[in-house]
Design an enzyme around this catalytic site. Structure first.
Site, PDB file in Angstrom:
ATOM      1  N   THR A 183      -8.578  -3.934  -9.708  1.00 46.95           N
ATOM      2  CA  THR A 183      -8.091  -4.795  -8.606  1.00 46.95           C
ATOM      3  C   THR A 183      -8.536  -4.155  -7.285  1.00 46.95           C
ATOM      4  O   THR A 183      -9.640  -4.414  -6.828  1.00 46.95           O
ATOM      5  CB  THR A 183      -6.563  -4.978  -8.651  1.00 46.95           C
ATOM      6  OG1 THR A 183      -5.925  -3.700  -8.634  1.00 46.95           O
ATOM      7  CG2 THR A 183      -6.141  -5.749  -9.869  1.00 46.95           C
ATOM      8  N   LYS A 218      -7.049   1.094 -15.601  1.00 49.62           N
ATOM      9  CA  LYS A 218      -7.121   0.723 -14.195  1.00 49.62           C
ATOM     10  C   LYS A 218      -5.864   1.258 -13.521  1.00 49.62           C
ATOM     11  O   LYS A 218      -4.833   1.476 -14.161  1.00 49.62           O
ATOM     12  CB  LYS A 218      -7.245  -0.791 -14.011  1.00 49.62           C
ATOM     13  CG  LYS A 218      -6.002  -1.595 -14.119  1.00 49.62           C
ATOM     14  CD  LYS A 218      -5.150  -1.767 -12.889  1.00 49.62           C
ATOM     15  CE  LYS A 218      -5.858  -2.103 -11.633  1.00 49.62           C
ATOM     16  NZ  LYS A 218      -5.078  -1.934 -10.430  1.00 49.62           N
ATOM     17  N   THR A 243       1.976   1.038 -11.947  1.00 52.59           N
ATOM     18  CA  THR A 243       0.801   0.171 -11.848  1.00 52.59           C
ATOM     19  C   THR A 243      -0.427   0.660 -12.499  1.00 52.59           C
ATOM     20  O   THR A 243      -1.398   1.043 -11.854  1.00 52.59           O
ATOM     21  CB  THR A 243       0.349  -0.142 -10.447  1.00 52.59           C
ATOM     22  OG1 THR A 243       1.424  -0.632  -9.774  1.00 52.59           O
ATOM     23  CG2 THR A 243      -0.784  -1.154 -10.457  1.00 52.59           C
ATOM     24  N   GLU A 292      -5.748   4.081  -3.755  1.00 50.21           N
ATOM     25  CA  GLU A 292      -6.044   3.222  -2.596  1.00 50.21           C
ATOM     26  C   GLU A 292      -6.291   4.046  -1.345  1.00 50.21           C
ATOM     27  O   GLU A 292      -5.439   4.807  -0.901  1.00 50.21           O
ATOM     28  CB  GLU A 292      -4.884   2.256  -2.367  1.00 50.21           C
ATOM     29  CG  GLU A 292      -4.932   1.089  -3.339  1.00 50.21           C
ATOM     30  CD  GLU A 292      -3.717   0.182  -3.236  1.00 50.21           C
ATOM     31  OE1 GLU A 292      -2.735   0.567  -2.596  1.00 50.21           O
ATOM     32  OE2 GLU A 292      -3.761  -0.911  -3.822  1.00 50.21           O
ATOM     33  N   ASN A 337      -3.175  -2.133   2.262  1.00 52.20           N
ATOM     34  CA  ASN A 337      -1.869  -2.681   1.914  1.00 52.20           C
ATOM     35  C   ASN A 337      -1.220  -3.507   3.014  1.00 52.20           C
ATOM     36  O   ASN A 337      -0.205  -4.153   2.793  1.00 52.20           O
ATOM     37  CB  ASN A 337      -0.943  -1.549   1.462  1.00 52.20           C
ATOM     38  CG  ASN A 337      -1.344  -1.062   0.085  1.00 52.20           C
ATOM     39  OD1 ASN A 337      -1.341  -1.836  -0.854  1.00 52.20           O
ATOM     40  ND2 ASN A 337      -1.742   0.188  -0.015  1.00 52.20           N
ATOM     41  N   THR A 370      -2.406 -14.884   1.387  1.00 50.92           N
ATOM     42  CA  THR A 370      -1.478 -15.767   0.654  1.00 50.92           C
ATOM     43  C   THR A 370      -2.131 -16.282  -0.624  1.00 50.92           C
ATOM     44  O   THR A 370      -3.316 -16.180  -0.807  1.00 50.92           O
ATOM     45  CB  THR A 370      -1.070 -16.983   1.513  1.00 50.92           C
ATOM     46  OG1 THR A 370      -2.235 -17.484   2.145  1.00 50.92           O
ATOM     47  CG2 THR A 370      -0.046 -16.581   2.528  1.00 50.92           C
TER      48      THR A 370
END
Lengths: 410, 410
Positions: free
Chosen positions: A151, A178, A189, A275, A405, A410
């Site tokens: 992702t 991942k 996650t 990230e 982040n 949307t």
């Protein structure tokens, strides 16, 4: 540390002969199918009270019987999606079952991505159709699978090993994973799918998996948030010739070490690809009073926003390190603690037995500053209070973490 | 909510007649002296295992007897500074004692700033000399004190109230505070000095202080790191006419509410002035099964890096909010939870009884997006699982947090 009975080999999850895989991306969405008929499955799942629909679904499937297929998608977590979420799981399983002629109760599913939005089935179902046509046993297929589940992480994560069991038999283990943000604690996650041609009963496999996960994914911290979607699934063989039980009934220690080693390598890849990460941090805490103490201390350091920003800024900040140990709950006496940083072959002590070297010894401070410029940094803490040790993995805290982040889509 | 028996007044710590104060800055260092002879002192201190020298020093002083003076410096924490650290405390106390003719055992000290560096006594001692010449009872003196203890926070934090006790008597409470990064949990990195002309025995004062701190500073989270230097000191009067004990032997509830209200206002100022903060977040969790549950849930939301970056980015991200409740350990059923955001007079529901409104009701999503653009945002979570409630305070996570903390200064 790799032992001589473990060999790193190519192949990822397809290192195991009868595993087939395929993976595809469509914009921000991706999908993989992993097929290995009649596997003995072991699974570990998020401990978040808010569990995604596929987690609830797969937990039951795995505990009930054999697993032949894993279907995993990225881009949408199918979490907090009301009653429609479970219906979407059913649709994914139903289509896969029909296309590949596998009973529905042998199909596990997993999802990762944004929480609280309904699944875009008009994208996911066609991806299942495509993937089901391309299943094969190849390194490329494993790599495609690893790519499909990414992702916000950039680098696909695969690892595979051959291990010589205590009885001389050679077996294989492969994995893809991942994980990027929201990593920690308790394997948050992340998705990880492991295959092996080793044989063990469900409970034995799960026990081995639990140990490996505790020493690897559960020691990775990216931002301290825990995901709603974590799944780790190990697909074991039914070939009893490859049993991992020793004559005395224990788990073959070579197999366990190989599984630990494989999971640790995947865990490090996750931390490196956290990230916004610009630096990889490994924290080794030793001479602690208990296992719990060294786990708490190492995770507290690697989780500290202040340590993470210091590493980003190249600051060998012993004060923030010792303070993070101080509030971790670990038992120690600050006056006896030693702290050093290491990178490549260079080590520099910042604190020895409670005395700060940076005050007087400017050469040691200069060395430490050089080390902090490296891309992979080890922080080593000697609690001088016992004989337990633990290693935690993480990354620095950069502007890009905030950027990634704070983006509102949307 | 302010009650009618509480009036907000000017004066800060000098709202109490016999308190004198002064404060000065010298570059990154600052110092304040607060004098109130023969006070009954109550103190609360960091729970970090690594405690700064002034914390160890003052904890003992306060438990032993009366307090006449507080000396507090900013710029250096005097923490993890070996045996020299305690010697530096002694030097600060000795000089203050000599200059102001106060017994050494009535002098409390506090420090805030960088950890693990020796105190620059050549700067601190002259500041003590200067401050001891300028003591006075004035609003300006309180403001100077509040300014002197700031480090990476920008806005001086003062608050003072008058409260009518149950017996009709009017007493005063004043306070100054500092706190910016490293806030949470357990009142981390903060200094707070409170004065009152109310009377209570040491244990009574401490009990009242503990309740106020639990409802205020202990509910503030900036980055989750806990400081080595936190100190909160309340200086009470010896005038028994102003007793806060009721006839039945309990603590006057009006006094307690006023102290809570004052501490909550200082706590909110801290959160608003958190390192790099661009937005203030108030999280109200209600209808929880236990007090512990609502505290855990509210703090988990306000601590979540993902919620904090979402707020920075103006994203009404209900998924991250519910996920943070999910891993908090609080008992609840995600299918019954309701979540709304509020700012000024506007409220928008994101989730009602587990159903996400943003999916269908685009007007409610639009309202939520507008609210997220405000500077002060309230996140309201109804756990629908009991009758307990708690409020936590925090701020968003911005590029500037990383910038401030990645700066390496030797």
């Amino acid at each position: 540390m790799k032992k001589s009975f473990i060999r790193i080999v190519d192949g990822g999850i397809c290192v195991v002969d009868d595993v087939e895989a395929s993976g595809l991306k469509n914009g921000k969405y991706g999908l993989t199918i992993i097929k290995r008929e009649n596997s003995i499955g072991a699974g570990l799942f998020t401990s978040n009270k808010v569990k995604a629909a596929p987690v609830i679904y797969t937990k039951k499937i795995i505990s009930d019987g054999e697993i032949s297929i894993i279907v995993a998608n990225s881009g949408n977590a199918n979490c907090f999606t009301g009653s429609g979420g479970m219906a979407d799981c059913d649709k994914m399983v139903e289509l896969t079952s029909k296309l590949l002629n596998i009973p529905k109760n042998q199909i596990a599913i997993a999802s990762t991505g944004v929480i609280g939005r309904t699944m875009p089935m008009e994208i996911i179902l066609p991806l299942i159709e495509e993937c089901s046509k391309n299943l094969e046993n190849s390194s490329k297929a494993s790599k495609d699978s690893a790519n499909a589940i990414l992702t916000t992480d950039f680098v696909s994560k695969e690892f595979s090993v051959e291990v010589t069991l205590l009885n001389g038999k050679i077996i294989k283990i492969g994995g893809i994973a991942k994980g990027s943000g929201m990593i920690a604690p308790n394997m948050a996650t992340m998705l990880c799918f492991l295959t092996t041609d080793a044989y063990g009963e469900k409970d034995i496999l799960k026990k081995a998996l639990k140990e490996a996960v505790d020493l690897s994914f559960n020691m990775v911290v990216v931002d301290g948030d825990e995901s709603t979607n974590d799944e780790i699934i190990l697909l074991g063989s039914k070939n009893k010739d490859n049993s991992i039980l020793t004559e005395s009934g224990g788990i073959d220690s070579n197999f366990q070490e190989a599984l630990n080693f494989l999971c640790q390598n995947l865990a490090k890849m996750m931390a490196k690809d956290g990230e916004g990460a610009t630096k990889f941090i490994e924290v080794h805490v030793f001479n602690g009073k208990s296992q719990n103490d060294v786990i708490k201390a190492s995770k507290s350091i690697v989780s500290s926003s202040l340590v993470k920003t210091a590493v980003f800024g190249g600051d060998p900040n012993w004060g923030r390190i010792v303070s993070a140990v101080g509030y971790s709950g670990a038992d120690f006496n600050p006056n006896n603690v030693s702290i050093s940083v290491n990178s490549k072959d260079k080590t520099s002590y910042l604190v020895k037995n409670g005395e700060i070297l940076g005050f007087e010894d400017t050469s040691s401070l200069k060395d430490a500053e050089d080390i902090m410029q490296e891309k992979e940094i080890k922080i080593i803490v000697d609690l001088n209070n016992g004989s337990y040790e633990a290693t935690a993995y993480g990354c620095d805290f950069s502007y890009d973490y905030v950027k990634i982040n704070a983006e509102y889509t949307t």
